[in-house]
Design a protein around this motif. Structure first.
Motif, PDB file in Angstrom:
ATOM      1  N   HIS A   1      -9.263 -26.145   2.216  1.00 29.78           N
ATOM      2  CA  HIS A   1      -8.719 -24.932   2.824  1.00 29.78           C
ATOM      3  C   HIS A   1      -9.473 -23.698   2.336  1.00 29.78           C
ATOM      4  O   HIS A   1      -9.721 -22.763   3.107  1.00 29.78           O
ATOM      5  N   PHE A   2      -9.849 -23.681   1.069  1.00 27.68           N
ATOM      6  CA  PHE A   2     -10.621 -22.572   0.521  1.00 27.68           C
ATOM      7  C   PHE A   2     -11.992 -22.503   1.201  1.00 27.68           C
ATOM      8  O   PHE A   2     -12.476 -21.427   1.567  1.00 27.68           O
ATOM      9  N   GLN A   3     -12.606 -23.654   1.411  1.00 29.25           N
ATOM     10  CA  GLN A   3     -13.909 -23.685   2.054  1.00 29.25           C
ATOM     11  C   GLN A   3     -13.817 -23.254   3.518  1.00 29.25           C
ATOM     12  O   GLN A   3     -14.693 -22.538   4.020  1.00 29.25           O
ATOM     13  N   TYR A   4     -12.748 -23.661   4.219  1.00 28.91           N
ATOM     14  CA  TYR A   4     -12.562 -23.214   5.599  1.00 28.91           C
ATOM     15  C   TYR A   4     -12.455 -21.691   5.650  1.00 28.91           C
ATOM     16  O   TYR A   4     -13.001 -21.042   6.557  1.00 28.91           O
ATOM     17  N   LYS A   5     -11.742 -21.135   4.679  1.00 29.33           N
ATOM     18  CA  LYS A   5     -11.571 -19.680   4.627  1.00 29.33           C
ATOM     19  C   LYS A   5     -12.922 -18.987   4.471  1.00 29.33           C
ATOM     20  O   LYS A   5     -13.220 -18.010   5.177  1.00 29.33           O
ATOM     21  N   LEU A   6     -13.739 -19.482   3.552  1.00 28.25           N
ATOM     22  CA  LEU A   6     -15.055 -18.877   3.325  1.00 28.25           C
ATOM     23  C   LEU A   6     -15.943 -19.034   4.563  1.00 28.25           C
ATOM     24  O   LEU A   6     -16.691 -18.104   4.925  1.00 28.25           O
ATOM     25  N   MET A   7     -15.868 -20.191   5.214  1.00 29.99           N
ATOM     26  CA  MET A   7     -16.687 -20.418   6.400  1.00 29.99           C
ATOM     27  C   MET A   7     -16.246 -19.510   7.544  1.00 29.99           C
ATOM     28  O   MET A   7     -17.080 -18.991   8.299  1.00 29.99           O
ATOM     29  N   ALA A   8     -14.932 -19.287   7.650  1.00 25.50           N
ATOM     30  CA  ALA A   8     -14.431 -18.393   8.705  1.00 25.50           C
ATOM     31  C   ALA A   8     -14.913 -16.970   8.475  1.00 25.50           C
ATOM     32  O   ALA A   8     -15.210 -16.243   9.429  1.00 25.50           O
ATOM     33  N   GLU A   9     -15.007 -16.566   7.212  1.00 28.58           N
ATOM     34  CA  GLU A   9     -15.502 -15.227   6.892  1.00 28.58           C
ATOM     35  C   GLU A   9     -16.961 -15.050   7.287  1.00 28.58           C
ATOM     36  O   GLU A   9     -17.438 -13.932   7.458  1.00 28.58           O
TER      37      GLU A   9
ATOM     38  N   PRO B   1      -5.672 -40.881  11.769  1.00 30.29           N
ATOM     39  CA  PRO B   1      -5.799 -42.280  11.338  1.00 30.29           C
ATOM     40  C   PRO B   1      -4.447 -42.812  10.896  1.00 30.29           C
ATOM     41  O   PRO B   1      -3.606 -42.065  10.384  1.00 30.29           O
ATOM     42  N   HIS B   2      -4.216 -44.086  11.094  1.00 27.88           N
ATOM     43  CA  HIS B   2      -2.928 -44.716  10.772  1.00 27.88           C
ATOM     44  C   HIS B   2      -2.899 -45.055   9.288  1.00 27.88           C
ATOM     45  O   HIS B   2      -3.101 -46.203   8.883  1.00 27.88           O
ATOM     46  N   LYS B   3      -2.658 -44.030   8.447  1.00 27.01           N
ATOM     47  CA  LYS B   3      -2.627 -44.248   7.003  1.00 27.01           C
ATOM     48  C   LYS B   3      -1.654 -43.277   6.359  1.00 27.01           C
ATOM     49  O   LYS B   3      -1.371 -42.195   6.900  1.00 27.01           O
ATOM     50  N   SER B   4      -1.153 -43.666   5.213  1.00 25.15           N
ATOM     51  CA  SER B   4      -0.156 -42.878   4.504  1.00 25.15           C
ATOM     52  C   SER B   4      -0.683 -41.487   4.162  1.00 25.15           C
ATOM     53  O   SER B   4      -1.803 -41.336   3.671  1.00 25.15           O
ATOM     54  N   GLY B   5       0.138 -40.471   4.444  1.00 24.41           N
ATOM     55  CA  GLY B   5      -0.188 -39.106   4.056  1.00 24.41           C
ATOM     56  C   GLY B   5      -1.055 -38.344   5.028  1.00 24.41           C
ATOM     57  O   GLY B   5      -1.282 -37.145   4.830  1.00 24.41           O
ATOM     58  N   SER B   6      -1.551 -38.994   6.090  1.00 21.92           N
ATOM     59  CA  SER B   6      -2.490 -38.300   6.977  1.00 21.92           C
ATOM     60  C   SER B   6      -1.815 -37.133   7.710  1.00 21.92           C
ATOM     61  O   SER B   6      -2.411 -36.060   7.856  1.00 21.92           O
ATOM     62  N   LEU B   7      -0.574 -37.313   8.171  1.00 20.93           N
ATOM     63  CA  LEU B   7       0.111 -36.220   8.864  1.00 20.93           C
ATOM     64  C   LEU B   7       0.426 -35.088   7.886  1.00 20.93           C
ATOM     65  O   LEU B   7       0.250 -33.911   8.206  1.00 20.93           O
ATOM     66  N   TYR B   8       0.874 -35.443   6.681  1.00 25.91           N
ATOM     67  CA  TYR B   8       1.184 -34.415   5.677  1.00 25.91           C
ATOM     68  C   TYR B   8      -0.054 -33.571   5.394  1.00 25.91           C
ATOM     69  O   TYR B   8       0.008 -32.339   5.345  1.00 25.91           O
ATOM     70  N   ASN B   9      -1.196 -34.228   5.192  1.00 27.50           N
ATOM     71  CA  ASN B   9      -2.422 -33.496   4.891  1.00 27.50           C
ATOM     72  C   ASN B   9      -2.831 -32.605   6.058  1.00 27.50           C
ATOM     73  O   ASN B   9      -3.338 -31.496   5.861  1.00 27.50           O
ATOM     74  N   MET B  10      -2.620 -33.089   7.280  1.00 27.85           N
ATOM     75  CA  MET B  10      -2.975 -32.288   8.440  1.00 27.85           C
ATOM     76  C   MET B  10      -2.095 -31.036   8.536  1.00 27.85           C
ATOM     77  O   MET B  10      -2.583 -29.932   8.769  1.00 27.85           O
ATOM     78  N   LEU B  11      -0.793 -31.220   8.326  1.00 29.54           N
ATOM     79  CA  LEU B  11       0.121 -30.079   8.432  1.00 29.54           C
ATOM     80  C   LEU B  11      -0.109 -29.055   7.332  1.00 29.54           C
ATOM     81  O   LEU B  11       0.272 -27.890   7.463  1.00 29.54           O
ATOM     82  N   SER B  12      -0.748 -29.467   6.241  1.00 27.45           N
ATOM     83  CA  SER B  12      -1.032 -28.517   5.162  1.00 27.45           C
ATOM     84  C   SER B  12      -1.982 -27.417   5.623  1.00 27.45           C
ATOM     85  O   SER B  12      -2.040 -26.351   5.020  1.00 27.45           O
ATOM     86  N   ASN B  13      -2.729 -27.658   6.703  1.00 24.74           N
ATOM     87  CA  ASN B  13      -3.577 -26.596   7.253  1.00 24.74           C
ATOM     88  C   ASN B  13      -2.731 -25.412   7.715  1.00 24.74           C
ATOM     89  O   ASN B  13      -3.192 -24.265   7.678  1.00 24.74           O
ATOM     90  N   PHE B  14      -1.514 -25.679   8.168  1.00 21.77           N
ATOM     91  CA  PHE B  14      -0.615 -24.593   8.536  1.00 21.77           C
ATOM     92  C   PHE B  14      -0.024 -23.938   7.291  1.00 21.77           C
ATOM     93  O   PHE B  14       0.058 -22.714   7.186  1.00 21.77           O
ATOM     94  N   ILE B  15       0.374 -24.764   6.332  1.00 26.25           N
ATOM     95  CA  ILE B  15       1.022 -24.255   5.126  1.00 26.25           C
ATOM     96  C   ILE B  15       0.124 -23.274   4.388  1.00 26.25           C
ATOM     97  O   ILE B  15       0.532 -22.160   4.043  1.00 26.25           O
ATOM     98  N   TYR B  16      -1.129 -23.668   4.147  1.00 23.08           N
ATOM     99  CA  TYR B  16      -2.027 -22.840   3.345  1.00 23.08           C
ATOM    100  C   TYR B  16      -2.530 -21.612   4.091  1.00 23.08           C
ATOM    101  O   TYR B  16      -3.095 -20.710   3.481  1.00 23.08           O
TER     102      TYR B  16
END
Length: 378
Positions: free
Chosen positions: A84-92, A308-323
């Motif tokens: 998320h930090f890297q996405y922020k820097l890239m967006a800048e 992907p059908h694996k544990s935690g994938s949805l949680y990690n994706m939704l964290s893009n909104f959280i952060y």
């Protein structure tokens, strides 16, 4: 080994926490340097293989199974934060998720054609008139898919489709159509739904043996209908089609669940008014265009993506909104055809495509998920 008192234990924990924070800051600084390298080289932020190797490496440093899982979760979250930090820097630096959308002050509304599914008197017909006004050039087709085809082909400028009901939930088939066709949500309108039991002028409630309506309307009135256990309930394309059928068949043992407006159009009598059990029953309709446009003041974004059908994938994706401080308003899932137990997710979030926080979140989702689409900003 002598047991320490609680205050001494807390003191040592505080010292360790300070060290952890200091090391975390150093790690994030290095992540910033990684982002600079990726900006220069055009490499993506998310490297699934590298992260998997890192997880396996750090979990291999501990023996206890509980600690292994704890270390896995800890480093998964640290790498998520790093991304998320890297996405922020890239967006800048102007690197953001690409899309073809363009802002407009107002949606084109002059001399437009609007298509809806069903016949005159359907709730979708009412929703279209509510949004576009009574003088709009409007016509109907047999199915929701036909309506999508009309817009994609340019025969109609806009289509009106129900997408969600406050009692019965999502209109799932229409979510699938959003993926199948290259149309975009440009607006929405809410229509209060008040179902009535309609019959022929000579019919009485006691004469009824068969009730016709759309499946969701039958569901929304299930408490009333199921109390009359001798009634057959038969699904048809929509509520107005049900009213039209009762009128055309001329059978006093038949009734329709539809609006009183549909009853007036087809000359039916109200046998029982307001039969839906949720008296605040409301349907949300979306307005679709083949043009990827959005109003400058738009405040809701609809997207879809696969995981992907694996544990935690949805949680990690939704964290893009959280952060990024983005509020999620709705989430719906649909099975992916031909891939058992894998799902496509549909999400509504607050925001505008011009917002930096939205751009950061969508950048993360586009890299970490697959087949991400912005369905509309409205």
């Amino acid at each position: 080994m002598k047991t320490l008192d609680l205050q001494e234990i807390r003191k040592q924990l505080d010292g360790i926490d300070r060290e952890i924070v200091s090391l975390f800051e150093k790690r994030m600084a290095l992540s910033g340097q990684v982002a600079e390298y990726k900006i220069e080289t055009g490499k993506p932020v998310y490297d699934r293989e590298r992260e998997q190797q890192k997880i396996e490496s750090v979990t291999g440093m501990v023996e206890d199974e509980f600690q292994k899982q704890a270390v896995r979760e800890l480093f998964t979250q640290m790498m998520t934060i790093s991304r998320h930090f890297q996405y922020k820097l890239m967006a800048e630096h102007g690197l953001k998720a690409e899309n073809d959308f363009r802002p407009v002050k107002n949606l084109p509304a002059n001399q437009v054609r609007v298509v809806y599914q069903g016949v005159e008197g359907a709730y979708t017909h009412e929703a279209a008139l509510k949004y576009f006004g009574a003088d709009v050039d409007i016509y109907h087709v047999d199915s929701w898919e036909d309506a999508m085809k009309e817009v994609e082909a340019g025969t109609a400028d806009y289509a009106v489709l129900p997408i969600e009901n406050s009692s019965a939930g999502a209109v799932t088939h229409n979510y699938d159509l959003l993926i199948k066709y290259n149309n975009y949500i440009v607006a929405e309108t809410l229509l209060p739904v008040d179902h009535a039991l309609l019959g022929l002028s000579e019919a009485e409630e006691g004469d009824i043996k068969t009730v016709f309506s759309h499946p969701q309307a039958l569901m929304q009135c299930s408490e009333f209908l199921n109390a009359n256990r001798n009634w057959r309930q038969i699904s048809v394309e929509n509520t107005a089609v049900a009213a039209k059928k009762v009128f055309e068949d001329g059978d006093p043992s038949q009734a329709a669940v539809a609006s009183e407006i549909a009853g007036n159009i087809y000359g039916l009598k109200v046998l029982k008014s307001s039969i839906n059990h949720n008296k605040n029953n409301t349907t949300r309709f979306i307005i679709l265009s083949r043009e990827p446009i959005y109003r400058e003041d738009a405040g809701k974004i609809s997207i879809s993506f696969e995981l992907p059908h694996k544990s935690g994938s949805l949680y990690n994706m939704l964290s893009n909104f959280i952060y990024n401080g983005v509020n999620m308003m709705m989430i719906e899932s649909r099975p992916i055809l031909g891939r058992n137990w894998e799902y496509r997710f549909f999400i509504d979030i607050e925001g505008n495509l011009s917002d930096a926080s939205i751009q950061n979140a969508l950048k993360g989702i586009s890299e970490e998920g697959s087949n991400m689409r912005v369905l509309g900003n409205y």
